[in-house]
Design a protein around this motif. Sequence first.
Motif, PDB file in Angstrom:
ATOM      1  N   ILE A   1      34.020  42.211 -64.961  1.00  0.00           N
ATOM      2  CA  ILE A   1      33.705  42.254 -63.567  1.00  0.00           C
ATOM      3  C   ILE A   1      35.012  42.299 -62.534  1.00  0.00           C
ATOM      4  O   ILE A   1      36.068  41.406 -63.108  1.00  0.00           O
ATOM      5  N   ASP A   2      35.428  43.367 -62.433  1.00  0.00           N
ATOM      6  CA  ASP A   2      36.955  43.407 -61.767  1.00  0.00           C
ATOM      7  C   ASP A   2      37.055  42.589 -60.809  1.00  0.00           C
ATOM      8  O   ASP A   2      36.083  42.395 -59.872  1.00  0.00           O
ATOM      9  N   GLY A   3      38.138  41.490 -61.044  1.00  0.00           N
ATOM     10  CA  GLY A   3      38.245  40.546 -58.966  1.00  0.00           C
ATOM     11  C   GLY A   3      37.387  39.124 -59.549  1.00  0.00           C
ATOM     12  O   GLY A   3      37.663  38.621 -58.675  1.00  0.00           O
ATOM     13  N   LEU A   4      36.920  38.622 -60.689  1.00  0.00           N
ATOM     14  CA  LEU A   4      36.191  37.896 -61.243  1.00  0.00           C
ATOM     15  C   LEU A   4      36.852  36.856 -61.564  1.00  0.00           C
ATOM     16  O   LEU A   4      37.475  37.652 -63.115  1.00  0.00           O
ATOM     17  N   THR A   5      37.613  36.193 -60.706  1.00  0.00           N
ATOM     18  CA  THR A   5      39.401  35.753 -61.845  1.00  0.00           C
ATOM     19  C   THR A   5      38.643  33.899 -62.581  1.00  0.00           C
ATOM     20  O   THR A   5      39.573  34.066 -63.126  1.00  0.00           O
ATOM     21  N   HIS A   6      37.605  33.806 -61.993  1.00  0.00           N
ATOM     22  CA  HIS A   6      36.902  32.577 -62.744  1.00  0.00           C
ATOM     23  C   HIS A   6      35.854  32.380 -62.633  1.00  0.00           C
ATOM     24  O   HIS A   6      34.838  32.256 -61.656  1.00  0.00           O
ATOM     25  N   VAL A   7      35.192  31.661 -64.011  1.00  0.00           N
ATOM     26  CA  VAL A   7      33.722  31.835 -64.180  1.00  0.00           C
ATOM     27  C   VAL A   7      33.370  30.574 -65.209  1.00  0.00           C
ATOM     28  O   VAL A   7      33.956  30.216 -66.193  1.00  0.00           O
ATOM     29  N   GLU A   8      33.172  29.523 -64.133  1.00  0.00           N
ATOM     30  CA  GLU A   8      32.972  28.400 -64.757  1.00  0.00           C
ATOM     31  C   GLU A   8      31.336  28.037 -64.068  1.00  0.00           C
ATOM     32  O   GLU A   8      30.348  28.403 -63.747  1.00  0.00           O
ATOM     33  N   ILE A   9      30.249  27.552 -65.782  1.00  0.00           N
ATOM     34  CA  ILE A   9      29.052  27.032 -66.128  1.00  0.00           C
ATOM     35  C   ILE A   9      28.672  25.223 -65.866  1.00  0.00           C
ATOM     36  O   ILE A   9      29.126  25.138 -67.375  1.00  0.00           O
ATOM     37  N   GLY A  10      28.173  24.701 -65.545  1.00  0.00           N
ATOM     38  CA  GLY A  10      28.297  23.735 -65.838  1.00  0.00           C
ATOM     39  C   GLY A  10      26.791  23.493 -65.606  1.00  0.00           C
ATOM     40  O   GLY A  10      25.583  23.444 -64.764  1.00  0.00           O
ATOM     41  N   VAL A  11      25.995  22.292 -66.543  1.00  0.00           N
ATOM     42  CA  VAL A  11      24.385  22.145 -66.306  1.00  0.00           C
ATOM     43  C   VAL A  11      24.056  20.754 -66.400  1.00  0.00           C
ATOM     44  O   VAL A  11      25.012  19.885 -67.184  1.00  0.00           O
ATOM     45  N   ASP A  12      23.599  20.602 -66.052  1.00  0.00           N
ATOM     46  CA  ASP A  12      23.153  18.963 -65.347  1.00  0.00           C
ATOM     47  C   ASP A  12      23.311  17.934 -66.660  1.00  0.00           C
ATOM     48  O   ASP A  12      21.882  18.220 -67.303  1.00  0.00           O
ATOM     49  N   VAL A  13      23.286  16.599 -65.883  1.00  0.00           N
ATOM     50  CA  VAL A  13      23.447  15.863 -66.860  1.00  0.00           C
ATOM     51  C   VAL A  13      23.208  14.656 -66.178  1.00  0.00           C
ATOM     52  O   VAL A  13      22.810  13.897 -66.908  1.00  0.00           O
ATOM     53  N   SER A  14      22.987  14.605 -65.464  1.00  0.00           N
ATOM     54  CA  SER A  14      22.427  13.654 -64.570  1.00  0.00           C
ATOM     55  C   SER A  14      20.645  12.845 -64.829  1.00  0.00           C
ATOM     56  O   SER A  14      20.030  12.033 -64.935  1.00  0.00           O
TER      57      SER A  14
ATOM     58  N   GLU B   1      11.518  22.870 -72.544  1.00  0.00           N
ATOM     59  CA  GLU B   1      12.398  23.626 -71.936  1.00  0.00           C
ATOM     60  C   GLU B   1      12.533  24.431 -70.781  1.00  0.00           C
ATOM     61  O   GLU B   1      13.702  25.467 -70.470  1.00  0.00           O
ATOM     62  N   ARG B   2      12.855  23.203 -70.364  1.00  0.00           N
ATOM     63  CA  ARG B   2      14.217  22.871 -68.971  1.00  0.00           C
ATOM     64  C   ARG B   2      15.528  23.119 -70.018  1.00  0.00           C
ATOM     65  O   ARG B   2      16.527  23.590 -69.555  1.00  0.00           O
ATOM     66  N   LEU B   3      16.328  22.245 -70.825  1.00  0.00           N
ATOM     67  CA  LEU B   3      16.952  22.613 -71.670  1.00  0.00           C
ATOM     68  C   LEU B   3      17.314  23.644 -71.679  1.00  0.00           C
ATOM     69  O   LEU B   3      18.245  24.539 -72.006  1.00  0.00           O
ATOM     70  N   ALA B   4      16.154  24.348 -72.667  1.00  0.00           N
ATOM     71  CA  ALA B   4      16.465  26.404 -73.010  1.00  0.00           C
ATOM     72  C   ALA B   4      16.458  27.191 -71.765  1.00  0.00           C
ATOM     73  O   ALA B   4      17.752  27.720 -72.130  1.00  0.00           O
ATOM     74  N   ALA B   5      16.362  26.609 -70.555  1.00  0.00           N
ATOM     75  CA  ALA B   5      16.143  27.732 -69.421  1.00  0.00           C
ATOM     76  C   ALA B   5      18.158  27.538 -69.519  1.00  0.00           C
ATOM     77  O   ALA B   5      18.601  28.406 -69.026  1.00  0.00           O
ATOM     78  N   ARG B   6      17.801  26.636 -69.229  1.00  0.00           N
ATOM     79  CA  ARG B   6      20.076  25.384 -68.626  1.00  0.00           C
ATOM     80  C   ARG B   6      20.991  26.321 -69.510  1.00  0.00           C
ATOM     81  O   ARG B   6      21.206  27.405 -68.827  1.00  0.00           O
ATOM     82  N   ALA B   7      20.157  26.930 -71.257  1.00  0.00           N
ATOM     83  CA  ALA B   7      21.189  27.225 -72.186  1.00  0.00           C
ATOM     84  C   ALA B   7      21.234  28.646 -71.496  1.00  0.00           C
ATOM     85  O   ALA B   7      21.966  30.089 -71.006  1.00  0.00           O
TER      86      ALA B   7
ATOM     87  N   ALA C   1      18.727  16.763 -58.527  1.00  0.00           N
ATOM     88  CA  ALA C   1      19.680  17.290 -58.986  1.00  0.00           C
ATOM     89  C   ALA C   1      18.729  18.669 -59.248  1.00  0.00           C
ATOM     90  O   ALA C   1      17.954  19.012 -59.518  1.00  0.00           O
ATOM     91  N   CYS C   2      20.249  20.290 -59.095  1.00  0.00           N
ATOM     92  CA  CYS C   2      20.417  20.866 -59.255  1.00  0.00           C
ATOM     93  C   CYS C   2      20.014  20.393 -60.719  1.00  0.00           C
ATOM     94  O   CYS C   2      20.277  20.212 -61.676  1.00  0.00           O
ATOM     95  N   ASP C   3      20.076  22.030 -61.675  1.00  0.00           N
ATOM     96  CA  ASP C   3      19.797  22.671 -63.757  1.00  0.00           C
ATOM     97  C   ASP C   3      21.112  22.617 -63.477  1.00  0.00           C
ATOM     98  O   ASP C   3      21.353  22.124 -65.089  1.00  0.00           O
ATOM     99  N   VAL C   4      21.697  23.725 -62.750  1.00  0.00           N
ATOM    100  CA  VAL C   4      23.436  24.448 -63.430  1.00  0.00           C
ATOM    101  C   VAL C   4      23.668  24.796 -62.063  1.00  0.00           C
ATOM    102  O   VAL C   4      23.015  25.045 -60.782  1.00  0.00           O
ATOM    103  N   VAL C   5      24.448  24.670 -62.426  1.00  0.00           N
ATOM    104  CA  VAL C   5      25.870  25.192 -60.796  1.00  0.00           C
ATOM    105  C   VAL C   5      26.807  26.398 -61.984  1.00  0.00           C
ATOM    106  O   VAL C   5      26.822  26.307 -62.496  1.00  0.00           O
ATOM    107  N   LEU C   6      27.491  27.554 -61.095  1.00  0.00           N
ATOM    108  CA  LEU C   6      28.051  28.543 -61.379  1.00  0.00           C
ATOM    109  C   LEU C   6      29.109  27.826 -60.315  1.00  0.00           C
ATOM    110  O   LEU C   6      29.285  28.469 -59.258  1.00  0.00           O
ATOM    111  N   VAL C   7      31.048  28.044 -61.054  1.00  0.00           N
ATOM    112  CA  VAL C   7      31.888  27.821 -60.244  1.00  0.00           C
ATOM    113  C   VAL C   7      32.281  29.017 -60.146  1.00  0.00           C
ATOM    114  O   VAL C   7      32.782  29.476 -61.288  1.00  0.00           O
ATOM    115  N   SER C   8      32.656  29.963 -59.223  1.00  0.00           N
ATOM    116  CA  SER C   8      33.665  31.104 -60.094  1.00  0.00           C
ATOM    117  C   SER C   8      34.105  31.916 -58.729  1.00  0.00           C
ATOM    118  O   SER C   8      34.344  31.108 -57.504  1.00  0.00           O
TER     119      SER C   8
END
Length: 124
Positions: free
Chosen positions: A39-52, A20-26, A57-64
């Motif tokens: 979205i205008d002005g959004l120049t970068h989107v990177e989504i990381g899923v925790d592997v630790s 269920e957590r893997l599905a939520a992360r996906a 730990a958090c499950d997912v990180v958004l770096v934008s």
Amino acid sequence: MSGPIRHIVMWRLRGDTPQERLAARATVKSAFEGLRGRIDGLTHVEIGVDVSDVDYACDVVLVSEFTDRAALEAYATHPEHLRVRQELADIRTARFQVDYLAEENAPAFAESRSHRRSEVVAGE
């Protein structure tokens, strides 16, 4: 604040089983990847899923990254972003956020991976 703004968000997600957590992360990863180019002005989107898999730990990180503070503020109320937030509302249990002024002279995201790799190789 002027200049590019980096917006980082981390979530903990619902899920009683590892599947269920893997599905939520996906689901989160797919939803935010779908915002690229919409979205205008959004120049970068990177989504990381925790592997630790450590319990703190958090499950997912958004770096934008946004062109400026005004673009980040517009993103907060953009219909596509609001749609994603609504879709994910029931699977989030915690949310953490940091917004900061990105260094304009820092390497671009695409360059930073190779830059970091060359630093590691040089230091080996």
